[in-house]
Design an enzyme around this catalytic site. Sequence first.
Site, PDB file in Angstrom:
ATOM      1  N   GLU A   1      -0.786  -9.247  -0.920  1.00 35.88           N
ATOM      2  CA  GLU A   1      -2.282  -9.594  -0.606  1.00 35.88           C
ATOM      3  C   GLU A   1      -3.025  -9.384  -1.815  1.00 35.88           C
ATOM      4  O   GLU A   1      -3.879 -10.255  -1.850  1.00 35.88           O
ATOM      5  CB  GLU A   1      -2.587  -8.462   0.711  1.00 35.88           C
TER       6      GLU A   1
ATOM      7  N   ALA B   1       0.909  -1.023  -0.092  1.00 40.79           N
ATOM      8  CA  ALA B   1      -0.053  -0.144   0.154  1.00 40.79           C
ATOM      9  C   ALA B   1       0.793   0.997  -0.039  1.00 40.79           C
ATOM     10  O   ALA B   1       2.260   1.278   0.299  1.00 40.79           O
ATOM     11  CB  ALA B   1      -0.883  -0.145   1.252  1.00 40.79           C
TER      12      ALA B   1
ATOM     13  N   GLY C   1       0.656  -5.194   0.945  1.00 38.32           N
ATOM     14  CA  GLY C   1      -0.633  -5.138   0.121  1.00 38.32           C
ATOM     15  C   GLY C   1      -0.637  -5.606  -1.320  1.00 38.32           C
ATOM     16  O   GLY C   1      -1.465  -6.215  -1.812  1.00 38.32           O
TER      17      GLY C   1
ATOM     18  N   GLU D   1       4.598  -5.404   6.861  1.00 35.88           N
ATOM     19  CA  GLU D   1       3.819  -4.305   7.660  1.00 35.88           C
ATOM     20  C   GLU D   1       4.188  -3.912   9.043  1.00 35.88           C
ATOM     21  O   GLU D   1       4.238  -2.958   9.433  1.00 35.88           O
ATOM     22  CB  GLU D   1       2.195  -4.741   7.516  1.00 35.88           C
TER      23      GLU D   1
HETATM   24  N1  CAA Z   1       4.610   3.099  -0.559  1.00 36.13           N
HETATM   25  C1  CAA Z   1       5.159   4.421  -1.164  1.00 36.13           C
HETATM   26  N2  CAA Z   1       6.096   4.531  -1.752  1.00 36.13           N
HETATM   27  C2  CAA Z   1       6.818   3.431  -1.959  1.00 36.13           C
HETATM   28  C3  CAA Z   1       6.766   2.018  -1.306  1.00 36.13           C
HETATM   29  C4  CAA Z   1       5.414   2.006  -0.927  1.00 36.13           C
HETATM   30  N3  CAA Z   1       4.919   0.900  -0.227  1.00 36.13           N
HETATM   31  N4  CAA Z   1       7.751   1.299  -1.834  1.00 36.13           N
HETATM   32  C5  CAA Z   1       8.560   1.817  -2.320  1.00 36.13           C
HETATM   33  N5  CAA Z   1       8.222   3.335  -2.642  1.00 36.13           N
HETATM   34  C6  CAA Z   1       8.897   4.179  -3.030  1.00 36.13           C
HETATM   35  C7  CAA Z   1      10.096   4.518  -2.530  1.00 36.13           C
HETATM   36  O1  CAA Z   1       9.658   5.676  -1.454  1.00 36.13           O
HETATM   37  C8  CAA Z   1      10.994   5.185  -3.478  1.00 36.13           C
HETATM   38  O2  CAA Z   1      10.645   6.589  -3.616  1.00 36.13           O
HETATM   39  P1  CAA Z   1      11.644   7.892  -3.788  1.00 36.13           P
HETATM   40  O3  CAA Z   1      12.143   7.320  -4.998  1.00 36.13           O
HETATM   41  O4  CAA Z   1      10.703   8.862  -4.192  1.00 36.13           O
HETATM   42  O5  CAA Z   1      12.229   7.814  -2.648  1.00 36.13           O
HETATM   43  C9  CAA Z   1      10.521   4.523  -4.629  1.00 36.13           C
HETATM   44  O6  CAA Z   1       9.371   3.726  -4.337  1.00 36.13           O
HETATM   45  C10 CAA Z   1      11.680   3.199  -4.803  1.00 36.13           C
HETATM   46  O7  CAA Z   1      11.793   2.846  -3.579  1.00 36.13           O
HETATM   47  P2  CAA Z   1      13.315   2.552  -2.732  1.00 36.13           P
HETATM   48  O8  CAA Z   1      14.239   3.633  -2.833  1.00 36.13           O
HETATM   49  O9  CAA Z   1      12.916   2.237  -1.399  1.00 36.13           O
HETATM   50  O10 CAA Z   1      13.753   1.171  -3.421  1.00 36.13           O
HETATM   51  P3  CAA Z   1      14.803  -0.059  -2.979  1.00 36.13           P
HETATM   52  O11 CAA Z   1      15.246  -0.808  -4.302  1.00 36.13           O
HETATM   53  O12 CAA Z   1      15.662   0.497  -2.387  1.00 36.13           O
HETATM   54  O13 CAA Z   1      14.053  -0.613  -1.940  1.00 36.13           O
HETATM   55  C11 CAA Z   1      11.863  -1.781  -1.465  1.00 36.13           C
HETATM   56  C12 CAA Z   1      12.763  -1.518  -2.454  1.00 36.13           C
HETATM   57  C13 CAA Z   1      12.586  -2.982  -0.579  1.00 36.13           C
HETATM   58  C14 CAA Z   1      10.587  -2.376  -2.157  1.00 36.13           C
HETATM   59  C15 CAA Z   1      11.530  -0.621  -0.345  1.00 36.13           C
HETATM   60  O14 CAA Z   1      11.137   0.425  -1.281  1.00 36.13           O
HETATM   61  C16 CAA Z   1      10.433  -1.035   0.547  1.00 36.13           C
HETATM   62  O15 CAA Z   1      10.872  -1.623   1.627  1.00 36.13           O
HETATM   63  N6  CAA Z   1       8.926  -0.551   0.469  1.00 36.13           N
HETATM   64  C17 CAA Z   1       8.054  -0.681   1.421  1.00 36.13           C
HETATM   65  C18 CAA Z   1       7.503  -1.955   1.528  1.00 36.13           C
HETATM   66  C19 CAA Z   1       6.609  -2.001   2.554  1.00 36.13           C
HETATM   67  O16 CAA Z   1       6.678  -1.807   3.707  1.00 36.13           O
HETATM   68  N7  CAA Z   1       5.335  -2.456   2.234  1.00 36.13           N
HETATM   69  C20 CAA Z   1       4.038  -2.546   3.146  1.00 36.13           C
HETATM   70  C21 CAA Z   1       3.395  -1.330   3.089  1.00 36.13           C
HETATM   71  S1  CAA Z   1       2.104  -1.301   4.165  1.00 36.13           S
HETATM   72  C22 CAA Z   1       0.852  -2.257   3.631  1.00 36.13           C
HETATM   73  O17 CAA Z   1       0.805  -2.525   2.212  1.00 36.13           O
HETATM   74  C23 CAA Z   1      -0.458  -2.240   4.259  1.00 36.13           C
HETATM   75  C24 CAA Z   1      -1.450  -3.263   3.934  1.00 36.13           C
HETATM   76  O18 CAA Z   1      -1.157  -4.318   4.175  1.00 36.13           O
HETATM   77  C25 CAA Z   1      -2.665  -2.861   3.133  1.00 36.13           C
END
Ligand code: CAA
Length: 258
Positions: A112, A65, A109, A132
């Site tokens: 999911e 998400a 998400g 999460e």
């Molecule tokens: N939401 C918003 N933006 C996100 C994102 C997310 N879930 N995942 C990645 N992005 C964005 C980053 O912020 C970044 O943006 P900027 O370039 O503007 O800074 C861009 O995508 C590229 O990401 P990274 O620089 O972090 O890339 P990376 O290769 O170093 O890492 C990754 C990749 C491991 C996927 C890392 O981005 C990450 O850990 N993302 C979050 C994953 C996460 O926590 N997901 C769960 C969200 S909560 C949820 O989903 C709730 C639910 O159950 C419904």
Amino acid sequence: MEYADLLIETHGKVAVIRLNRPKAMNALNDNMMNELGVALRGFDQDPGVNVIILTGSDKAFAAGADIAAMANYDYRETYGNDYIGRNWEHILDIRKPVIGVVSGYCLGGGCELAMMCDFLIAADNAKFGQPEIKVGVTPGAGGTQRLPRAISKSKAMDMLLTTRMIDAVEAERTGLVSRIYPAAEVMAEALKVAQGIAEMPVSVAMQIKDCVNQAYQMPLSEGVRYERRYFHAGFGTPAQKEGMAAFLEKRKPEFDGL
Ligand code: CAA
């Protein structure tokens, strides 16, 4: 229709919906989920489409998400406006087969949403995770429910509590995905799989999907009775007549439109 956060293609009777927010690793936001509902429902009703593929980019199916969008939410926004419930689960109402094709990150998400597809084909670079807890919330779109059903309680607890990602090989071994292909070939191979299904009678594909999904809702005896009703009702349909006649006449069945 023009979409801001999706790319759409059709290949014969197969529609491909591609999540497309490349700058945010396809993080799932409200607009994308609204558009996804529109696209899925449109293809479900389109007589020219028998199978739908849902995919992302080479780098990410979806990294979860949209954290930037939800960081400031409060309870009124989430509960009051039914966050997730309002627009993430349209896919569960789709009657035609939906194949998820996963390359790269498939997290939170994103994982999911992938698990709401009927089955998953993974590229060898796919990574699945439910991180999460690291952003301070539980999963909200079924991760604690579908993951243990898909891969066992122990594996699911491990992923959910430690945030450990699993790769395509572990995902296939544990039953989360059905097949793995090299990343460069995964879409071409998935299209072949989808086209094979698209040549089957779509009505029967829809019934099989319905029956399998009932297996998660009904006791076994009720589920078997449910299946038997479709089986009995199938006799006399054009699909049954054509399928069995083609077998007996040693020719390929022609199910177009059945
Ligand atoms: N939401 C918003 N933006 C996100 C994102 C997310 N879930 N995942 C990645 N992005 C964005 C980053 O912020 C970044 O943006 P900027 O370039 O503007 O800074 C861009 O995508 C590229 O990401 P990274 O620089 O972090 O890339 P990376 O290769 O170093 O890492 C990754 C990749 C491991 C996927 C890392 O981005 C990450 O850990 N993302 C979050 C994953 C996460 O926590 N997901 C769960 C969200 S909560 C949820 O989903 C709730 C639910 O159950 C419904």
